[in-house]
Design a protein around this motif. Structure first.
Motif, mmCIF file in Angstrom:
data_model
loop_
_atom_site.group_PDB
_atom_site.id
_atom_site.type_symbol
_atom_site.label_atom_id
_atom_site.label_comp_id
_atom_site.label_asym_id
_atom_site.label_seq_id
_atom_site.Cartn_x
_atom_site.Cartn_y
_atom_site.Cartn_z
ATOM 1 N N ASN A 275 -3.383 4.309 -4.342
ATOM 2 C CA ASN A 275 -2.802 4.326 -5.688
ATOM 3 C C ASN A 275 -2.384 2.915 -6.105
ATOM 4 O O ASN A 275 -2.220 2.020 -5.275
ATOM 5 N N ILE B 248 5.149 16.403 -14.333
ATOM 6 C CA ILE B 248 5.336 16.002 -12.936
ATOM 7 C C ILE B 248 6.293 16.971 -12.264
ATOM 8 O O ILE B 248 7.285 17.397 -12.843
ATOM 9 N N TYR C 201 1.610 11.844 -4.834
ATOM 10 C CA TYR C 201 0.340 12.278 -4.263
ATOM 11 C C TYR C 201 -0.564 11.076 -4.030
ATOM 12 O O TYR C 201 -0.652 10.172 -4.871
ATOM 13 N N SER C 202 -1.230 11.103 -2.902
ATOM 14 C CA SER C 202 -2.292 10.140 -2.634
ATOM 15 C C SER C 202 -3.332 10.840 -1.778
ATOM 16 O O SER C 202 -2.995 11.413 -0.730
ATOM 17 N N ALA C 203 -4.573 10.786 -2.201
ATOM 18 C CA ALA C 203 -5.643 11.411 -1.416
ATOM 19 C C ALA C 203 -5.709 10.795 -0.023
ATOM 20 O O ALA C 203 -6.063 11.472 0.953
ATOM 21 N N TRP D 223 0.767 23.720 -7.492
ATOM 22 C CA TRP D 223 0.810 22.247 -7.621
ATOM 23 C C TRP D 223 -0.617 21.719 -7.730
ATOM 24 O O TRP D 223 -1.456 21.989 -6.877
ATOM 25 N N ARG D 224 -0.893 21.001 -8.781
ATOM 26 C CA ARG D 224 -2.282 20.745 -9.146
ATOM 27 C C ARG D 224 -3.031 19.862 -8.159
ATOM 28 O O ARG D 224 -4.247 19.898 -8.108
ATOM 29 N N PHE D 225 -2.318 19.076 -7.381
ATOM 30 C CA PHE D 225 -3.017 18.180 -6.463
ATOM 31 C C PHE D 225 -3.481 18.912 -5.202
ATOM 32 O O PHE D 225 -4.559 18.644 -4.684
ATOM 33 N N HIS E 216 7.749 15.990 -0.159
ATOM 34 C CA HIS E 216 8.212 16.265 -1.513
ATOM 35 C C HIS E 216 9.247 15.243 -1.961
ATOM 36 O O HIS E 216 10.161 14.906 -1.215
ATOM 37 N N TYR F 199 12.981 9.764 -14.069
ATOM 38 C CA TYR F 199 12.566 9.022 -15.265
ATOM 39 C C TYR F 199 13.442 9.371 -16.462
ATOM 40 O O TYR F 199 13.701 8.520 -17.311
ATOM 41 N N GLY G 170 -1.634 3.629 -0.483
ATOM 42 C CA GLY G 170 -2.380 4.860 -0.261
ATOM 43 C C GLY G 170 -3.475 5.087 -1.282
ATOM 44 O O GLY G 170 -3.743 6.221 -1.661
ATOM 45 N N ARG H 148 3.375 19.834 2.217
ATOM 46 C CA ARG H 148 3.369 18.457 1.720
ATOM 47 C C ARG H 148 4.775 17.869 1.774
ATOM 48 O O ARG H 148 5.765 18.604 1.826
ATOM 49 N N PRO I 115 5.284 8.897 -9.447
ATOM 50 C CA PRO I 115 5.693 10.092 -10.182
ATOM 51 C C PRO I 115 5.030 11.372 -9.694
ATOM 52 O O PRO I 115 5.626 12.436 -9.769
ATOM 53 N N HIS I 116 3.820 11.285 -9.190
ATOM 54 C CA HIS I 116 3.150 12.506 -8.731
ATOM 55 C C HIS I 116 3.299 12.743 -7.231
ATOM 56 O O HIS I 116 2.939 13.804 -6.741
ATOM 57 N N ARG J 121 4.854 29.904 -11.419
ATOM 58 C CA ARG J 121 5.887 29.497 -12.377
ATOM 59 C C ARG J 121 6.301 30.616 -13.313
ATOM 60 O O ARG J 121 7.284 30.488 -14.049
#
Lengths: 299, 316
Positions: A123, A56, B237-239, B119-121, B174, A63, A121, B172, B234-235, B151
């Motif tokens: 999730n 992450i 992210y939300s589409a 960032w993978r999303f 953060h 965490y 959202g 985005r 934790p991520h 990275r």
């Protein structure tokens, strides 16, 4: 001698309760093989607390500060539908699972999954037992919301013990409390993300302390966000001397700067220290008066 | 709250903060490396006098949008992206043609590191990365002297000997710094990225004085094709919290580019939530980069915003 043995046994039991169960994490084992037509797209990504930075981006410290032990991410796939990521965090204990869930403000509707849950959202987030779980679809589309719920329900059903929130939660006055803004922490770094104390080092926090930060609605006001209302900080120390030292330091910190009002009000009973921030004196006094110190004063 | 997403307390805290700072930014020519901290700034050091202010009166930022930037499959259209990119740098530099603009940014003989974001999303689209590589090479830079990385920048031999940098990332919110900024995109130039996370990453401007970075940045791009305006968990992210904006925000001043990006996300959040919805974490580092590090301008009156292309739903 006997009391020493009891203390040692207590320490051993505490450590056992923090360690991953034999055979691996029960949280990881709760990931289902299938739900709503979704199946694993590949092998799980499993990391320990040191490997969390690779999984992450930006939030690993949260965490880690809550004693995370193992995290597993499984990507689920169904032909013609967006993938869904399910991340299970084995926090080592249910208090920290509660803390991981409540690090974010929880204002969305409950999904009725686990002990507490939120849909937000698209999730789904919930906690149950020692596990904090995040279910994130990578797109939108028909049936996705139902699949997210089904995956969450499947994980929750496989976690046997519901666990309990931190015992400190029972000491927070209920009246006026903003339910979405109750945050759990151990150390000053995490507390510093939750409230502006300039430098929370004066509180002498560490991995062995635990605390809650709760926001309250302003007295007599209608109750929307609660952001401008008082904040109650409740900290339990493992030793009386540390609580006393923190009380002294906090009393100095609370002094007004210039001609303003005091920065906080405080009270300590035994190993339990409470501070009220962002409140007028009378409001702070009333809030402190509603804390049942006698039930949580022992280290 | 101001339109930079900062409240008065943030501002006071920022200007009272300690630590050394030298003025560097996209506008500055390459300068010799100076000794600078490799990790986050130390607490409690006496504050030296601020450096001389060499910023221009105003910084130009270009917002270029195209409704066709994303195809029916949601993927970026390379031809449209190329046009947006060229139009953007021409407007930014006031050049007569794209080749002249790119030639002003990068010159033959230089070594160029394109600091991207994986960032993978919402990664920087590969099509855009390759367009940037092609434009840099078309300006006369040898293929072996251009690299794209995120990275691995500290281990990348091209970045190690880079004379020029291009900073490109996706826009985005953060979890740790309020917004994913061009300023923050350089955190991988630090051997200890997490050491910059203190106080909502307030001191990210300090990254820009690291020897490997200082004075080298020629162009900053916030990729706002599908920005993320809110996140949780934790991520983060939300589409459902992304939208098809079809934009690129370009500038030579990273602070100004990020300040415009903050305004855009604030406007989208206002629209979505129906009220001013503060970021979960204040993007104060943008203001601090202006006030403490003098890297550029966050004040709207110091930013000349040039808007090109699709105007519907521009929000700013």
């Amino acid at each position: 001698m006997r009391s020493l043995a009891v203390v040692c046994l207590g320490i051993i039991l505490a450590e056992v309760s923090m360690a991953a169960p034999p055979g691996g994490s029960s949280c990881v084992a709760a990931l289902p093989a299938e739900a709503a037509g979704y199946r694993p797209a590949g092998p799980d990504e499993v990391v320990d607390r040191d490997g969390l930075f690779s999984l992450i981006d930006g939030g690993a410290e949260v965490y880690r500060a809550l004693h995370v032990q193992v995290v597993a991410e499984r990507r689920y796939r169904k032909p013609g539908a967006p993938d869904i990521l399910v991340d299970v965090f084995d926090m080592g204990g249910s208090a920290d699972a509660f803390g991981a869930y409540h690090h974010d403000m929880r204002e969305g509707p409950s999904a009725g999954v686990g002990v507490e849950s939120e849909r937000q959202g698209g999730n789904l987030f919930f906690w149950k037992g020692r596990c904090y779980v995040s279910v994130v679809p990578l797109g939108v589309g028909p049936g996705v919301a139902e699949a997210v719920l089904a995956l969450g329900q499947a994980v929750a059903a496989a976690i046997r013990e519901p666990g309990a929130p931190p015992a400190l939660l029972a000491l927070l006055p209920a009246q006026g409390r903003v339910a979405s803004q109750v945050h759990y922490f151990h150390d000053g770094a995490l507390l510093g993300r939750l409230v502006d104390l300039d430098e929370p080092g004066f509180l002498g926090l560490g991995d062995d302390t635990e605390g809650l930060l709760a926001r309250y609605r302003p007295t007599g006001a209608p109750a929307p966000a609660g952001a401008e209302g008082p904040a109650l900080l409740l900290i339990r120390y493992p030793a009386l001397a540390r609580a006393q030292a923190a009380e002294q330091a906090a009393a100095a910190w609370c002094q007004p700067r210039g001609e303003g009002r005091p920065r906080c009000a405080l009270r300590r009973v035994g190993a339990l220290l409470a501070l009220v921030l962002n409140a007028a004196s009378e409001e702070a006094r009333l809030l402190l008066g509603r804390v049942p110190f006698e039930r949580g004063a022992r280290p | 709250m101001t339109d930079q997403g900062l409240d008065r307390r943030d501002f006071l805290k920022a200007v009272a903060a300690t630590g050394a700072a030298l003025a560097v930014g996209c506008q500055k020519p390459a300068a010799p490396a100076v000794t600078a901290p490799a990790a986050g700034p130390a607490v409690g050091e006496p504050a030296p006098p601020p450096p001389p202010d060499s910023r221009p009166e105003r910084s130009r930022v270009v917002l270029v949008r195209d409704q066709a930037a994303l195809g029916p499959d949601g993927q970026p259209d390379p031809a449209v992206l190329a046009r947006m990119l060229d139009d953007g740098v021409v407007a930014l530099l006031g050049a007569a043609a794209p080749a002249m603009a790119w030639g002003e940014l990068f010159r033959p003989g230089e070594v160029v590191g394109i600091k991207s974001n994986v960032w993978r999303f919402i990664p920087v689209p590969a099509a855009l990365e390759e367009l940037l590589r092609a434009r840099v090479q078309a300006a006369g830079v040898a293929a072996a002297d251009v690299a794209i990385d995120d990275r691995g920048v500290l281990e990348n031999p091209v970045f190690q000997r880079a004379t020029a940098l291009l900073d490109v990332r996706t826009l985005r919110t953060h979890h740790w710094s309020g917004i994913g900024s061009c300023l923050k995109n350089y955190i991988m130039f630090s051997p200890e990225p997490s050491s910059w996370h203190e106080d909502a990453c307030a001191d990210l401007g300090g990254l820009w004085e690291l020897p490997i970075v200082r004075g080298k940045t020629r162009l900053c791009i916030q990729v706002a094709l599908t920005p993320l305006f809110h996140g949780k968990g934790p991520h983060h992210y939300s589409a459902e919290y992304t939208w098809a904006y079809g934009g690129l925000i370009l500038g030579r001043d990273p602070v100004a580019v990020d300040a415009v990006a903050v305004r855009l996300l604030e406007a989208k959040r206002r629209l979505h939530f129906g009220k001013d919805e503060p970021f979960a974490v204040s993007p104060k580092h943008v203001r601090v980069a202006q006030d403490k590090y003098r890297l550029g301008w966050a004040d709207p009156e110091r930013i000349e915003l040039v808007k090109l292309g699709w105007s519907e739903g521009a929000l700013i």
